[in-house]
Design an enzyme around this catalytic site. Structure first.
Site, mmCIF file in Angstrom:
data_model
loop_
_atom_site.group_PDB
_atom_site.id
_atom_site.type_symbol
_atom_site.label_atom_id
_atom_site.label_comp_id
_atom_site.label_asym_id
_atom_site.label_seq_id
_atom_site.Cartn_x
_atom_site.Cartn_y
_atom_site.Cartn_z
ATOM 1 N N CYS A 337 0.651 -1.332 0.006
ATOM 2 C CA CYS A 337 -0.022 -0.004 -0.071
ATOM 3 C C CYS A 337 0.812 1.366 0.055
ATOM 4 O O CYS A 337 0.555 2.292 -0.875
ATOM 5 C CB CYS A 337 -1.033 0.205 1.005
ATOM 6 S SG CYS A 337 -0.825 -1.237 2.382
ATOM 7 N N ARG A 366 7.107 -10.997 5.775
ATOM 8 C CA ARG A 366 6.854 -10.547 7.103
ATOM 9 C C ARG A 366 7.480 -11.401 7.791
ATOM 10 O O ARG A 366 7.607 -12.750 7.504
ATOM 11 C CB ARG A 366 5.437 -10.726 7.326
ATOM 12 C CG ARG A 366 4.429 -9.604 6.480
ATOM 13 C CD ARG A 366 2.998 -9.532 6.636
ATOM 14 N NE ARG A 366 2.291 -8.742 5.616
ATOM 15 C CZ ARG A 366 1.187 -8.642 5.351
ATOM 16 N NH1 ARG A 366 0.144 -9.316 6.036
ATOM 17 N NH2 ARG A 366 0.765 -7.722 4.365
ATOM 18 N N GLN A 384 0.552 -11.068 -2.704
ATOM 19 C CA GLN A 384 -0.652 -10.657 -2.614
ATOM 20 C C GLN A 384 -1.286 -10.405 -4.096
ATOM 21 O O GLN A 384 -0.418 -9.602 -4.926
ATOM 22 C CB GLN A 384 -0.779 -9.611 -1.642
ATOM 23 C CG GLN A 384 -0.341 -9.637 0.035
ATOM 24 C CD GLN A 384 -0.280 -8.506 0.540
ATOM 25 O OE1 GLN A 384 0.053 -7.385 0.089
ATOM 26 N NE2 GLN A 384 -1.269 -8.413 1.591
ATOM 27 N N ASP A 386 -2.904 -8.018 -4.747
ATOM 28 C CA ASP A 386 -3.097 -6.568 -4.026
ATOM 29 C C ASP A 386 -3.628 -5.491 -5.244
ATOM 30 O O ASP A 386 -3.259 -5.708 -6.225
ATOM 31 C CB ASP A 386 -1.966 -6.073 -3.510
ATOM 32 C CG ASP A 386 -2.260 -5.500 -2.231
ATOM 33 O OD1 ASP A 386 -3.338 -5.348 -1.792
ATOM 34 O OD2 ASP A 386 -1.354 -5.044 -1.606
ATOM 35 N N HIS A 388 -5.316 -1.264 -4.707
ATOM 36 C CA HIS A 388 -5.735 -0.517 -4.211
ATOM 37 C C HIS A 388 -6.576 0.715 -4.853
ATOM 38 O O HIS A 388 -6.126 1.066 -5.889
ATOM 39 C CB HIS A 388 -4.564 0.571 -3.432
ATOM 40 C CG HIS A 388 -3.825 -0.194 -2.560
ATOM 41 N ND1 HIS A 388 -2.639 -0.901 -2.877
ATOM 42 C CD2 HIS A 388 -3.893 -0.688 -1.165
ATOM 43 C CE1 HIS A 388 -2.194 -2.112 -1.768
ATOM 44 N NE2 HIS A 388 -3.033 -1.538 -0.616
ATOM 45 N N LYS A 472 -12.563 -4.085 8.074
ATOM 46 C CA LYS A 472 -12.562 -4.935 6.816
ATOM 47 C C LYS A 472 -13.587 -6.080 6.857
ATOM 48 O O LYS A 472 -14.040 -6.277 7.814
ATOM 49 C CB LYS A 472 -11.191 -5.511 6.972
ATOM 50 C CG LYS A 472 -10.773 -6.276 8.212
ATOM 51 C CD LYS A 472 -9.345 -6.817 8.203
ATOM 52 C CE LYS A 472 -9.049 -7.932 9.208
ATOM 53 N NZ LYS A 472 -7.948 -8.623 9.093
ATOM 54 N N HIS A 518 -8.387 -1.159 0.096
ATOM 55 C CA HIS A 518 -7.521 -2.136 -0.160
ATOM 56 C C HIS A 518 -8.072 -3.667 -0.473
ATOM 57 O O HIS A 518 -9.235 -3.613 0.264
ATOM 58 C CB HIS A 518 -6.507 -2.571 1.192
ATOM 59 C CG HIS A 518 -6.088 -1.535 1.796
ATOM 60 N ND1 HIS A 518 -4.567 -1.578 1.992
ATOM 61 C CD2 HIS A 518 -6.332 -0.324 2.519
ATOM 62 C CE1 HIS A 518 -4.240 -0.295 2.811
ATOM 63 N NE2 HIS A 518 -5.374 0.371 2.942
#
Length: 645
Positions: A337, A366, A384, A386, A388, A472, A518
RNA sequence: GCUGAUGUAGCUCAGGGGUAGAGCACUUGCUUGGUAAGUAAGAGGUCACGGGUUCAAUUCCCGUCAUUAGCUCCA
């Protein structure tokens, strides 16, 4: 006389002091034999406890969740009795029922206890259960309870009693065993017919790692031996579809001690499958107005200080990478992000540009505690899916809905029928751990609740599960054997645009702050593939599976013919492999069946001569003769059906 | 991270103080087949890594790494 209202609405007038068991006996003896406990005015009680006021009553048996819990709780006491007999002087901590069975935490003092000792305890339990030991409930004063456990020298029970209020303390006794316990318990140990102690594990007293580690013994009991057998078979079936086992067998991924724990290596077949999933989603995103972007694997520490991630996750993250001369600090990116925020900020935005949707299959790193790592579902490096979305306030709900549509499409195409949307909101009390204003949180939470309602999703609200920057919506997916996993996620974020000072110019020529969404329909490629493997037990949908068709020549004479056939199928976008080993057809079929390849073509003299295909379907058998065109059409139709919007 | 278990051939696993074994997979030969295991031979191992004990360690002890179960279910 008091009035007892039964679940069917019938009202019985009985003497005060009548127990649930008495009521059961008045209905039928068979029912009374099966009663484990009873729900009295909504509270689960011992069946033998006297009822002294007008009440609603439902009798609980093995068919009720609470009935099962009662039996398992009693089984925990039974195990404790067996343990005290076999290991005099052991200290008992707590022993509750759980979703599947029960456990008891025990301080074994100077004894050593291992899995090999389980059988011995199990046998003693069986012996005790047969004696139909009666569970007796006794209300005691705090002083008496303290005296009993002081005498018994049990520090854990004493600690628990000290936290209880006088007048609310009860003890239960069965056979030679007495325990501090709120209850309820079953009438006697007779119905416990099948006992299995499953495992031994360590557990901290009260779940706190600063406390002493106790020995936890897990077990399960059933009223019938057959049910135990079936339960153990289900456990075995779950093991058979474990993604770690199938991932190895199907040659999808591996791990290497040298590369490092929690860092998956995707093998060619797994990569092909993963790429197929990625392309599938990319296409859906392309159709929905997403733009692909690409960002580096590391980012300057300041980036994460700005985003707030450094403060929140700094200690849990990997250590910074320092440049040799300038002494600058970089971090492996734990999320995409902040990078995407900087892409947004790279040029001025007008309200006419919004919404902008940046998508990236971004690999993040991570640090997970070594004990948390688990196959592909919990790893240290993962990708991910991902994206945005930066939009205006009045676009949030529509964008949110569109994302929900993509998630639904993804889940449908992979045959996940049964899922729940979990709405994760702030903790009601402890609000310090979240960043952002109350007002923004309220708005975001409301937007999620509204859209999920409109999308007709099966939802459940969880307080305290929100991310620190916003509420979320997580898609909890059940696999084929009923286990629940968190996959896709959608999160509304008012905070990052604030921290990165993102802006757009509105129709009023004023600067406004966009809102960020997200989202990741898969969650991560790793976890998604893991869950998918377990969901379909390695039999992937036709559109996704590595090899769709295995061509099996009857003898080596037809190998060349089959190679050409494979090329022809490729022209139809069908993935085929030729098994040209010098093996008999029975062997080739068996191996292909075990590899779970969906279709087989058996090619011999007849097929080569008549220019037809003998088709066999995995798990089903011979389908008869097809021409190449017929077969290709069949495959294409099946694939299209699976990934239709 | 903590506690326990585990680490032997590509895979699944047996073994055990005197330098290793099975089945499958692999290679080669024979066989050329009709819908779930044809046949014979061969090749393949620093017994996770590092240290210690011992005349001798893959085996016993310690450490490391990795895998795994649990540490979330609360009398």
């Amino acid at each position: 006389m008091i009035k007892i209202t039964l679940p069917d609405g019938a009202i019985k007038e009985v003497d005060s002091g009548t127990s649930a068991m008495d009521v059961a006996l008045s209905i039928s003896e068979g029912l009374a034999r099966n009663v484990l406990s009873a729900k009295v005015n909504g509270e689960v009680w011992d069946a033998s406890r006297p009822i002294t006021e007008d009440s609603t009553l439902s009798l609980l048996t093995w068919n009720d969740e609470e009935g099962k819990a009662t039996m398992w709780h009693s089984s925990a006491h039974l195990m404790a009795e067996a343990l005290e007999f076999l290991y005099p002087g052991v200290k008992l901590a707590i022993g509750p029922p759980i979703e599947n069975g029960f456990y008891y935490d025990i301080d074994f003092m100077d004894y050593t206890f291992s899995e090999n000792d389980l059988k011995k305890v199990e046998d003693k339990m069986k012996e005790l259960a047969k004696q139909k030991l009666v569970f007796e409930r006794k209300e005691v004063s705090k002083a008496d309870a303290l005296a009993y456990f002081t005498e018994k020298e049990d520090p854990y029970k004493l600690e628990l009693i000290n936290e209880l209020e006088d007048g609310t303390i009860t003890m239960y006794t069965q056979g030679n065993f007495t325990d501090l316990c709120r209850g309820p318990h079953m009438p006697h140990t007779g119905p416990i017919k099948a006992i299995k102690l499953l495992s031994v594990a360590g557990a901290y007293w009260r779940g706190d790692e600063k406390n002493k580690q106790l020995t936890r013994i897990y077990g399960i009991t059933f009223p019938k031996a057959k049910e135990l057998t079936e339960y153990l078979e289900r456990l075995e079936a779950a093991k058979q579809r474990d993604h770690r086992k199938l991932g190895k067998e199907l040659e999808l991924f591996t791990f290497s001690q040298k590369v490092g724990a929690g860092l998956p290596l995707w093998l060619p077949k797994g990569t092909a499958l993963r790429e197929r999933l990625i392309n599938f989603l990319k296409k859906a995103q392309d159709d929905s107005g997403y733009d692909q972007v690409c960002t580096p694997h590391i980012g300057h520490k300041d980036l994460y200080v700005t985003s707030g991630h450094y403060e929140k996750y700094g200690a849990d993250s990997f250590q910074p990478i320092k440049t040799p001369n300038e002494d600058e600090e970089f971090l492996l990116k734990p999320m995409n992000c902040p990078h995407h925020c900087e892409i947004y900020a790279s040029s001025p935005k007008s309200y006419k540009d919004l919404p902008v949707r940046y998508a990236e299959f971004g690999t993040v790193y991570r640090y997970e505690m070594s004990g948390e790592l688990h196959g592909l579902t919990r790893v240290r490096g993962f990708t991910q899916d991902d994206a945005h979305i930066f939009c205006m306030e009045n676009q949030v709900e529509e964008e949110f809905e569109k994302v929900i549509d993509i998630v639904k499409y993804v889940l449908k195409s992979l045959d996940f029928q049964d899922y729940t949307a979990q709405i994760s909101l702030r903790d009601k009390d402890n609000r310090d751990k979240y960043i952002g204003t109350d007002e923004n949180w309220e708005k975001a939470e409301q937007a999620i609740i509204n859209t999920t309602k409109r999308a007709g999703l099966n939802t459940v609200i969880e307080y305290g599960e929100a991310a620190f920057y916003g509420p979320k919506l997580d898609f909890m997916v059940k696999d084929a054997i009923g286990r629940s996993w968190q996959l896709g996620t959608i999160q509304v974020d008012y905070t990052l645009p604030e921290r990165f000072e993102l802006e757009y110019t509105g129709a009023d020529n004023q600067k406004h702050r966009p809102i960020m969404i997200h989202r990741a329909p898969f969650g991560s490629m790793e976890r998604f593939v893991a869950v998918l493997i377990e969901h379909c037990a390695g039999k992937f949908p036709l559109w996704l599976t590595p090899t769709q068709v295995a061509i099996l020549p009857l003898s080596e004479k037809y190998n060349d013919y089959c190679q050409n056939l494979s090329k022809s199928l490729k022209n139809y976008d069908i993935r085929a492999l030729v098994d040209d080993r010098n093996e008999k057809i029975g062997k080739k079929i068996r191996d292909t069946e075990l590899e779970k390849t969906p279709y087989m073509l058996i090619i011999g003299e007849k097929e080569a001569g008549d220019n037809v295909l003998a088709v066999r379907k995995q798990g089903e058998g011979d389908l008869g003769s097809f021409t190449l065109e017929e077969f290709a059409k069949k495959i294409q139709q099946e694939v299209e059906e699976q990934i239709k919007y």
